[in-house]
Scaffold this active site. Structure first.
Site, PDB file in Angstrom:
ATOM      1  CE1 TYR A  48      -3.155  -3.156   0.639  1.00 16.11           C
ATOM      2  CE2 TYR A  48      -4.248  -1.294  -0.412  1.00 16.11           C
ATOM      3  CZ  TYR A  48      -4.199  -2.643  -0.101  1.00 16.11           C
ATOM      4  OH  TYR A  48      -5.207  -3.474  -0.563  1.00 16.11           O
ATOM      5  NE  ARG A  53      -2.781  -0.065  -5.029  1.00 15.89           N
ATOM      6  CZ  ARG A  53      -3.947  -0.555  -4.601  1.00 15.89           C
ATOM      7  NH1 ARG A  53      -3.958  -1.567  -3.745  1.00 15.89           N
ATOM      8  NH2 ARG A  53      -5.069  -0.064  -5.033  1.00 15.89           N
ATOM      9  CG  HIS A  61     -13.965  -1.040  -3.952  1.00 22.95           C
ATOM     10  ND1 HIS A  61     -13.692  -1.258  -5.288  1.00 22.95           N
ATOM     11  CD2 HIS A  61     -15.074  -1.767  -3.681  1.00 22.95           C
ATOM     12  CE1 HIS A  61     -14.605  -2.082  -5.800  1.00 22.95           C
ATOM     13  NE2 HIS A  61     -15.456  -2.401  -4.851  1.00 22.95           N
ATOM     14  CB  CYS A 107      -7.856   1.090  14.881  1.00 18.49           C
ATOM     15  SG  CYS A 107      -7.313  -0.155  16.071  1.00 18.49           S
ATOM     16  CB  CYS A 164      -9.689   2.553  17.517  1.00 19.01           C
ATOM     17  SG  CYS A 164      -8.734   1.711  18.764  1.00 19.01           S
ATOM     18  N   PRO A 217     -11.055   1.710 -23.679  1.00 20.88           N
ATOM     19  CG  PRO A 217      -8.800   2.176 -23.303  1.00 20.88           C
ATOM     20  CD  PRO A 217     -10.110   2.042 -22.621  1.00 20.88           C
TER      21      PRO A 217
HETATM   22  C1  BV8 Z   1     -17.884  -8.706  -1.172  1.00 23.00           C
HETATM   23  C2  BV8 Z   1      -9.757  -1.875  -2.727  1.00 23.00           C
HETATM   24  C3  BV8 Z   1     -19.271 -10.003   0.269  1.00 23.00           C
HETATM   25  C4  BV8 Z   1      -8.491  -2.631  -2.388  1.00 23.00           C
HETATM   26  C5  BV8 Z   1     -10.913  -3.315  -4.329  1.00 23.00           C
HETATM   27  C6  BV8 Z   1     -20.268 -11.700  -6.510  1.00 23.00           C
HETATM   28  C7  BV8 Z   1     -20.880 -10.999  -5.485  1.00 23.00           C
HETATM   29  C8  BV8 Z   1     -20.151 -10.586  -4.370  1.00 23.00           C
HETATM   30  C9  BV8 Z   1     -18.773 -10.866  -4.287  1.00 23.00           C
HETATM   31  C10 BV8 Z   1     -18.170 -11.545  -5.305  1.00 23.00           C
HETATM   32  C11 BV8 Z   1     -18.906 -11.970  -6.414  1.00 23.00           C
HETATM   33  N1  BV8 Z   1     -18.052 -12.613  -7.239  1.00 23.00           N
HETATM   34  C12 BV8 Z   1     -16.805 -12.600  -6.708  1.00 23.00           C
HETATM   35  C13 BV8 Z   1     -16.849 -11.977  -5.521  1.00 23.00           C
HETATM   36  C14 BV8 Z   1     -15.718 -11.793  -4.632  1.00 23.00           C
HETATM   37  C15 BV8 Z   1     -14.953 -10.497  -4.933  1.00 23.00           C
HETATM   38  C16 BV8 Z   1     -14.703 -10.252  -6.404  1.00 23.00           C
HETATM   39  O1  BV8 Z   1     -15.415  -9.488  -7.045  1.00 23.00           O
HETATM   40  N2  BV8 Z   1     -13.669 -10.897  -6.934  1.00 23.00           N
HETATM   41  C17 BV8 Z   1     -13.299 -10.711  -8.323  1.00 23.00           C
HETATM   42  C18 BV8 Z   1     -11.774 -10.606  -8.433  1.00 23.00           C
HETATM   43  C19 BV8 Z   1     -13.823 -11.909  -9.109  1.00 23.00           C
HETATM   44  N3  BV8 Z   1     -15.653  -9.376  -4.370  1.00 23.00           N
HETATM   45  C20 BV8 Z   1     -15.396  -9.039  -3.096  1.00 23.00           C
HETATM   46  O2  BV8 Z   1     -14.641  -9.684  -2.367  1.00 23.00           O
HETATM   47  C21 BV8 Z   1     -16.084  -7.812  -2.553  1.00 23.00           C
HETATM   48  N4  BV8 Z   1     -16.662  -8.146  -1.271  1.00 23.00           N
HETATM   49  O3  BV8 Z   1     -18.581  -8.901  -2.102  1.00 23.00           O
HETATM   50  O4  BV8 Z   1     -18.228  -9.051   0.134  1.00 23.00           O
HETATM   51  C22 BV8 Z   1     -18.650 -11.333  -0.011  1.00 23.00           C
HETATM   52  C23 BV8 Z   1     -17.538 -11.720   0.723  1.00 23.00           C
HETATM   53  C24 BV8 Z   1     -16.968 -12.989   0.461  1.00 23.00           C
HETATM   54  C25 BV8 Z   1     -17.484 -13.824  -0.530  1.00 23.00           C
HETATM   55  C26 BV8 Z   1     -18.591 -13.396  -1.288  1.00 23.00           C
HETATM   56  C27 BV8 Z   1     -19.172 -12.154  -1.017  1.00 23.00           C
HETATM   57  C28 BV8 Z   1     -15.077  -6.694  -2.280  1.00 23.00           C
HETATM   58  C29 BV8 Z   1     -14.411  -6.248  -3.548  1.00 23.00           C
HETATM   59  C30 BV8 Z   1     -13.570  -4.994  -3.252  1.00 23.00           C
HETATM   60  C31 BV8 Z   1     -12.118  -5.309  -3.545  1.00 23.00           C
HETATM   61  N5  BV8 Z   1     -11.311  -4.101  -3.360  1.00 23.00           N
HETATM   62  N6  BV8 Z   1     -10.201  -2.201  -4.084  1.00 23.00           N
HETATM   63  C32 BV8 Z   1      -7.310  -2.152  -3.196  1.00 23.00           C
HETATM   64  O5  BV8 Z   1      -7.488  -1.326  -4.122  1.00 23.00           O
HETATM   65  O6  BV8 Z   1      -6.189  -2.595  -2.890  1.00 23.00           O
HETATM   66  S1  BV8 Z   1     -11.354  -3.665  -5.921  1.00 23.00           S
HETATM   67  C33 BV8 Z   1     -10.037  -3.183  -6.906  1.00 23.00           C
HETATM   68  O7  BV8 Z   1     -10.226  -3.870  -8.116  1.00 23.00           O
HETATM   69  C34 BV8 Z   1      -9.969  -1.705  -7.244  1.00 23.00           C
HETATM   70  O8  BV8 Z   1     -10.900  -0.960  -6.541  1.00 23.00           O
HETATM   71  C35 BV8 Z   1     -10.267  -1.624  -8.728  1.00 23.00           C
HETATM   72  O9  BV8 Z   1     -11.234  -0.673  -9.034  1.00 23.00           O
HETATM   73  C36 BV8 Z   1     -10.813  -2.972  -9.011  1.00 23.00           C
HETATM   74  C37 BV8 Z   1     -10.372  -3.484 -10.366  1.00 23.00           C
HETATM   75  O10 BV8 Z   1     -11.408  -3.318 -11.192  1.00 23.00           O
HETATM   76  P1  BV8 Z   1     -11.420  -2.114 -12.264  1.00 23.00           P
HETATM   77  O11 BV8 Z   1     -11.615  -0.830 -11.572  1.00 23.00           O
HETATM   78  O12 BV8 Z   1     -12.403  -2.509 -13.292  1.00 23.00           O
HETATM   79  O13 BV8 Z   1      -9.972  -2.056 -12.861  1.00 23.00           O
HETATM   80  P2  BV8 Z   1      -9.290  -3.085 -13.871  1.00 23.00           P
HETATM   81  O14 BV8 Z   1      -7.824  -2.882 -13.778  1.00 23.00           O
HETATM   82  O15 BV8 Z   1      -9.868  -4.443 -13.650  1.00 23.00           O
HETATM   83  O16 BV8 Z   1      -9.789  -2.588 -15.329  1.00 23.00           O
HETATM   84  C38 BV8 Z   1      -9.351  -1.329 -15.825  1.00 23.00           C
HETATM   85  C39 BV8 Z   1     -10.221  -1.006 -17.015  1.00 23.00           C
HETATM   86  O17 BV8 Z   1      -9.873   0.299 -17.471  1.00 23.00           O
HETATM   87  C40 BV8 Z   1     -10.013  -1.965 -18.179  1.00 23.00           C
HETATM   88  O18 BV8 Z   1     -11.272  -2.327 -18.710  1.00 23.00           O
HETATM   89  C41 BV8 Z   1      -9.219  -1.122 -19.183  1.00 23.00           C
HETATM   90  O19 BV8 Z   1      -9.536  -1.465 -20.519  1.00 23.00           O
HETATM   91  C42 BV8 Z   1      -9.720   0.274 -18.880  1.00 23.00           C
HETATM   92  N7  BV8 Z   1      -8.798   1.370 -19.193  1.00 23.00           N
HETATM   93  C43 BV8 Z   1      -7.442   1.343 -19.235  1.00 23.00           C
HETATM   94  N8  BV8 Z   1      -6.985   2.594 -19.556  1.00 23.00           N
HETATM   95  C44 BV8 Z   1      -8.069   3.395 -19.688  1.00 23.00           C
HETATM   96  C45 BV8 Z   1      -9.235   2.632 -19.475  1.00 23.00           C
HETATM   97  N9  BV8 Z   1     -10.470   3.148 -19.548  1.00 23.00           N
HETATM   98  C46 BV8 Z   1     -10.580   4.456 -19.850  1.00 23.00           C
HETATM   99  N10 BV8 Z   1      -9.529   5.272 -20.074  1.00 23.00           N
HETATM  100  C47 BV8 Z   1      -8.258   4.770 -20.001  1.00 23.00           C
HETATM  101  N11 BV8 Z   1      -7.199   5.578 -20.226  1.00 23.00           N
END
Ligand code: BV8
Length: 249
Positions: free
Chosen positions: A68, A71, A120, A128, A132, A220
């Site tokens: 972190y 980042r 997020h 904490c 806390c 894109p």
């Molecule tokens: C939860 C903080 C209950 C941390 C982040 C269904 C329902 C519920 C949960 C799930 C589900 N299916 C799976 C899950 C579990 C999980 C999940 O989604 N896993 C994924 C990997 C499959 N979800 C969770 O755990 C969530 N919790 O639901 O709790 C629960 C609990 C347990 C079990 C079940 C349910 C919590 C998710 C939150 C995770 N934390 N961030 C940190 O940042 O370190 S998410 C993190 O990933 C970031 O926030 C980021 O936003 C995200 C990545 O996604 P994107 O934003 O889309 O970014 P990405 O890189 O993927 O894509 C970039 C895009 O930009 C591309 O399309 C690219 O083409 C485009 N791009 C590139 N350049 C440009 C552009 N677009 C425009 N202009 C440009 N120049």
């Protein structure tokens, strides 16, 4: 013949209530790596699924903390881009604008957006690890020998953690509820820079489509929403948003 940009401009100009749903691609042109881009994406260098979890923090708090801090340095050294500013400039002229972001960089607020729902959390804040109350700005400790992660200033006994939602952790239900209401009440959703992989966040765009909301996508790459969107613009957020949101008249 209307070009996609002209169609998007017209939809954006007409809509009274607009939701901007943004992902990591929104900040890509600020220099903040996305999770998915092959060259710069964090997935390539680190596996967030291995690091952005409570289990990883319990197993190796210093490794996760350093991830972190790495980042945070990027976020501190970059800045909101023209896309963030175009969205912020839209507020205030009688239209309801809500930003729902998956991003944790705080750039929408820094650019001046006022109604920002951070699904997020915020990487530039700590809290904490053992509960806390309150969050506080993430700062670098003066003392180079300070413990890593730092100790909570409130209880003095436990470590702090970044104020973000890790994979496997639930989102703040109140924030999610407000986001769902904004989607239900909007006339237009603009989905920007998200691969639509992370749920339940991506479910908000699914809901908008299901409710028949006017739908503009900026990315894109194509996504699961591209075919059903009213306008799917292939391009960069920092270039396209000023073209469709800045009123010339
Ligand atoms: C939860 C903080 C209950 C941390 C982040 C269904 C329902 C519920 C949960 C799930 C589900 N299916 C799976 C899950 C579990 C999980 C999940 O989604 N896993 C994924 C990997 C499959 N979800 C969770 O755990 C969530 N919790 O639901 O709790 C629960 C609990 C347990 C079990 C079940 C349910 C919590 C998710 C939150 C995770 N934390 N961030 C940190 O940042 O370190 S998410 C993190 O990933 C970031 O926030 C980021 O936003 C995200 C990545 O996604 P994107 O934003 O889309 O970014 P990405 O890189 O993927 O894509 C970039 C895009 O930009 C591309 O399309 C690219 O083409 C485009 N791009 C590139 N350049 C440009 C552009 N677009 C425009 N202009 C440009 N120049």
């Amino acid at each position: 013949m209307n070009t996609p940009i002209e169609l998007a401009r017209r939809l954006a100009t007409k809509a009274q209530r607009i939701v901007f749903f943004t992902g990591a691609g929104m900040s890509a042109d600020s220099g903040v790596p996305t999770f998915r881009d092959a060259l710069t994406g964090l997935w390539a260098q680190y596996d967030p699924l291995q690091l952005a979890t409570p289990q990883a923090f319990a197993r190796d708090p210093k490794l996760v903390w350093d991830f972190y801090e790495y980042r945070r340095d990027i976020v501190r050294n970059c800045a909101p881009n023209a896309g963030h500013r175009a969205i912020a400039a839209l507020e205030g002229n009688g239209r309801e604008v809500t930003v729902i972001t998956q991003n944790v960089d705080g750039y929408h607020q820094l650019a001046g957006s006022r109604e920002v729902l951070c699904l997020h959390g915020n990487i530039m804040e700590d809290r904490c690890h053992h509960g806390c109350p309150g969050v506080f700005p993430a700062t670098k400790p003066e003392d180079p020998n300070a413990p890593v992660p730092p100790v909570c200033a409130t209880c003095g006994r436990r470590t702090v953690r970044p104020n973000v939602v890790w994979f496997g952790e639930t989102l703040d239900e109140a924030v999610l509820e407000r986001a769902r209401a904004a989607v239900e009440n909007c006339g237009l959703i603009v989905v920007i820079g998200t691969s639509g992989v992370v749920y339940p966040a991506a479910g908000l765009a699914d809901t908008a489509l299901g409710l028949g909301k006017r739908f503009i996508e900026i990315n894109p790459e194509p996504s699961q929403w591209s075919r059903e969107a009213d306008v799917s613009l292939r391009g960069r957020a920092s270039e396209i948003l000023p073209q469709i949101l800045t009123t010339t008249e």
